[in-house]
Write an enzyme that holds these catalytic residues in place. Structure first.
Site, mmCIF file in Angstrom:
data_model
loop_
_atom_site.group_PDB
_atom_site.id
_atom_site.type_symbol
_atom_site.label_atom_id
_atom_site.label_comp_id
_atom_site.label_asym_id
_atom_site.label_seq_id
_atom_site.Cartn_x
_atom_site.Cartn_y
_atom_site.Cartn_z
ATOM 1 C CE LYS A 206 -3.362 2.438 2.644
ATOM 2 N NZ LYS A 206 -4.445 2.554 3.552
ATOM 3 C CD GLU A 212 9.387 -5.861 7.116
ATOM 4 O OE1 GLU A 212 9.092 -4.826 6.816
ATOM 5 O OE2 GLU A 212 8.957 -6.162 8.446
ATOM 6 N N GLY A 266 -4.686 -1.735 5.064
ATOM 7 C CA GLY A 266 -3.971 -2.820 4.628
ATOM 8 C C GLY A 266 -4.587 -4.201 4.743
ATOM 9 N NE ARG A 267 -6.300 -3.810 11.076
ATOM 10 C CZ ARG A 267 -5.614 -2.565 10.959
ATOM 11 N NH1 ARG A 267 -4.430 -2.313 10.437
ATOM 12 N NH2 ARG A 267 -6.045 -1.555 11.643
ATOM 13 C CD GLU A 352 -1.787 -4.550 11.592
ATOM 14 O OE1 GLU A 352 -0.670 -4.717 11.621
ATOM 15 O OE2 GLU A 352 -2.429 -4.196 10.211
ATOM 16 C CG HIS A 383 -4.572 -35.698 16.975
ATOM 17 N ND1 HIS A 383 -4.867 -36.733 17.907
ATOM 18 C CD2 HIS A 383 -5.346 -35.460 16.323
ATOM 19 C CE1 HIS A 383 -5.996 -37.198 17.212
ATOM 20 N NE2 HIS A 383 -6.252 -36.411 16.264
ATOM 21 C CE LYS A 511 5.967 -1.173 10.105
ATOM 22 N NZ LYS A 511 4.891 -0.642 9.073
HETATM 23 O O1 F6P Z 1 3.201 -3.083 9.743
HETATM 24 C C1 F6P Z 1 1.841 -3.417 9.711
HETATM 25 C C2 F6P Z 1 1.434 -2.589 8.320
HETATM 26 O O2 F6P Z 1 1.675 -1.482 8.363
HETATM 27 C C3 F6P Z 1 -0.024 -3.436 8.046
HETATM 28 O O3 F6P Z 1 -1.083 -2.558 8.606
HETATM 29 C C4 F6P Z 1 0.104 -3.723 6.753
HETATM 30 O O4 F6P Z 1 -0.778 -4.366 6.006
HETATM 31 C C5 F6P Z 1 1.517 -3.918 6.277
HETATM 32 O O5 F6P Z 1 2.319 -3.299 7.248
HETATM 33 C C6 F6P Z 1 2.277 -3.779 5.064
HETATM 34 O O6 F6P Z 1 1.974 -2.687 4.513
HETATM 35 P P1 F6P Z 1 2.328 -2.216 3.078
HETATM 36 O O7 F6P Z 1 1.236 -2.793 2.371
HETATM 37 O O8 F6P Z 1 2.251 -0.639 3.066
HETATM 38 O O9 F6P Z 1 3.674 -2.695 2.481
#
Ligand code: F6P
Length: 546
Positions: A206, A212, A266-267, A352, A383, A511
């Protein structure tokens, strides 16, 4: 709003708590043969049985009154109207617009965003068509056979979960892969199986600033450039983002960018272009059915009175269990191998969204909010950790998710799977007393002394609250309904807890510190932190050298 715990509806519920919890669930069933009927509900394709919770008619009526006192109907209206309900980021939360049909209209200012949504859906459809038919060629003139979605959090968990859940609907012949972790093994394990000439990378972010995702995307590009030239990137890298400048700075042509908007959290984004990997795997018509299913649940949520409103009811059962019955742990137990990623997906959606303690006025709340969400597919979990749910000291509530029909059914498997799921809800409700355990052993021929010794170990307290969601099958449409059900459940709970379900400031600090530690490690500057953190950094440098 007044302090939640001072509302008369809350106080009323608190006064019910003792009696309700001192009455066993099994006696509630024994005293009311219609209990299952009275405490179940259906919407779309989803049937909810919440009778195995410590509720009675008074408690339910009170919970609905509480929802009204917390203005849940007004908040539902506000969300669907595009009001800025994300009050810390000052924007609307309009995932419902992503699955609205074209003839709907939702104006943000003078602009009808439903048209933008459908414009992007059509762009996705054309792209899926080109890839599926092999008309989008790789740099060596070959058809794309594999896609790699690089994203994390909401830009990964939703697509991964849906692609896994809808395995029976994989119809395009394209093989999906997902890379989220910055641990290089995930990227390398994936790349090792791929041919750069037939692979398409979807960089999903987003913000397009997530450490990452950008690190993985750069490494994937380096890998690709070992076999191809820079001008070939446009055939093998596309982006899904709200940030066109960052996409273009990365080197992806914005023609190859699928846009979404800041009013999509995002979620809550799998329905947007973030679902590109889903559409490329299950095909566009199945992707549209997923959206249709979610829209069915949206319409139900928007229009049904609270008393027959499935998301609101599920949310209120959760409030009751968390705030009054004392379950601070909630297990998600799908009896479907294809829903194996659902617990992880719901962890982000619920924790979240509602893992917060500051209310709208900026004060810390004096009540519990989101419980710990975790889970695993049945029967595997049986199990492993069900022992603790049955006999351990933590008090855990659970959602059982049962799917009646499986496209993979081998005679007996499905009956066995469902029988186990239903049996667990009965066992958790009924339990087994010490006397019953003793009698059972005597019947099995165990001598009296041994039976007395073992009976406390073989007894179960029961009385564990569970809700069961039953779906006829796992299809794009029913899955869409199920996910939207949980999204709205989270919203109702956030409304009652008076927190903002749509921000995630809690991820910021880690972060920021990671960035600082990374630069300190690079500079071998390990004096900036507390002694534990400095020691850990030193230890890393030492291990790394060795
Ligand atoms: O670190 C949390 C977060 O901001 C989430 O809310 C989001 O889904 C994820 O990181 C990834 O964010 P992006 O889509 O901006 O890379």
């Amino acid at each position: 709003m007044n302090n939640l715990t001072q509302l008369p509806e809350w106080e009323q519920l608190a006064s019910h708590q003792k009696t309700a919890c001192n009455t066993t669930l099994s006696s509630m069933f024994d005293n009311d043969p219609d209990r299952a009927k009275s405490f179940s509900l259906e919407a779309g394709n989803i049937f909810l049985d919440y009778s195995k919770n410590h509720v009675n008619k008074d408690i339910m009526a009170n919970l609905f009154r509480l929802a009204r006192a917390c203005h849940v109907p007004e908040h539902i209206f506000a969300m669907f109207s595009g009001e800025k309900i994300n009050f810390t980021e000052n924007r609307p939360a309009l995932h419902v617009a992503l699955r609205a049909p074209l003839h709907d209209s939702l104006r943000l200012g003078k602009h009808n965003i439903i048209q933008d949504v459908h414009h992007i859906l059509n762009k996705i459809e054309k792209f899926v068509d080109l890839i599926e038919k092999g008309q989008w060629k790789g740099f060596q003139g070959d058809k794309i056979t594999d896609i790699v979605n690089i994203g994390i959090g909401g830009s990964d968990l939703g697509p991964v979960m849906v692609v896994e859940a809808l395995k029976a609907y994989h119809s395009t012949g394209i093989r999906p892969h997902f890379v989220s972790n910055v641990d290089a093994c995930q990227l390398l394990d994936t790349l090792n199986t791929l041919n750069p000439g037939t692979t398409l990378f979807i960089i999903s972010s987003k913000t397009f600033t997530t450490q990452e995702t950008l690190t993985n995307a750069h490494s994937a590009r380096d890998w690709f450039l070992q076999s191809a030239n820079k001008e070939d990137i446009r055939k093998h890298f596309v982006a899904v983002s709200t940030n066109a400048d960052a996409v273009s700075a990365f080197g992806i042509d914005t023609d190859n960018m699928f846009e979404f908007w800041d009013w999509v959290g995002g979620r809550y984004s799998l329905w947007s272009a973030i679902g590109l990997s889903i559409a490329l795997t299950i095909g566009m018509s199945n992707f549209r059915s997923l959206l249709k299913g979610a829209h069915v649940m949206d319409e139900h949520f928007r229009t049904a009175p609270l008393e027959s409103n499935l998301p609101a009811t599920l949310a209120l059962i959760g409030i009751w269990n968390t705030n009054f019955v004392g379950a601070k742990n909630h297990a998600i137990l799908p009896y479907s191998q294809h829903l194996s990623r659902l617990p992880a997906y719901l962890q982000q959606l619920e924790m979240e969204s509602n893992g917060k303690r500051t209310n709208q006025s900026g004060h810390y709340v004096n009540y519990s909010t989101c419980p710990i969400i975790w889970g695993e597919v049945g029967t595997n979990g049986q199990h492993a950790f069900y022992q603790l749910i049955h006999q351990g000291t933590p008090f855990i509530s659970a959602d059982f998710i049962l799917i009646a029909q499986s496209p993979y059914s081998i005679k007996m498997h499905q009956d066995m799977l469902i029988a186990n799921g239903i049996a667990q809800t009965e066992a958790l409700m009924r339990g087994r007393s010490v006397q019953e355990a003793e009698a059972l052993m005597l019947k099995e021929g165990v001598d009296l002394q041994e039976a007395k010794r073992l009976a406390p170990h073989r007894s179960f307290p029961g009385n564990r609250p569970t809700s069961t969601l039953f779906l006829p099958e796992l299809s794009p449409e029913t899955l869409g309904e199920l996910i939207a059900l949980y999204e709205h459940k989270v919203f109702v709970q956030g409304t009652i807890w008076n927190i903002n379900s749509f921000d995630q400031w809690g991820v910021e600090l880690g972060k920021k510190l990671a960035g600082q530690i990374l630069s300190d490690l690079r500079d071998k500057n390990i004096r900036n932190h507390d002694s534990s953190t400095n020691h850990l950094m030193e230890r890393y440098l030492k291990f790394r050298k060795n």
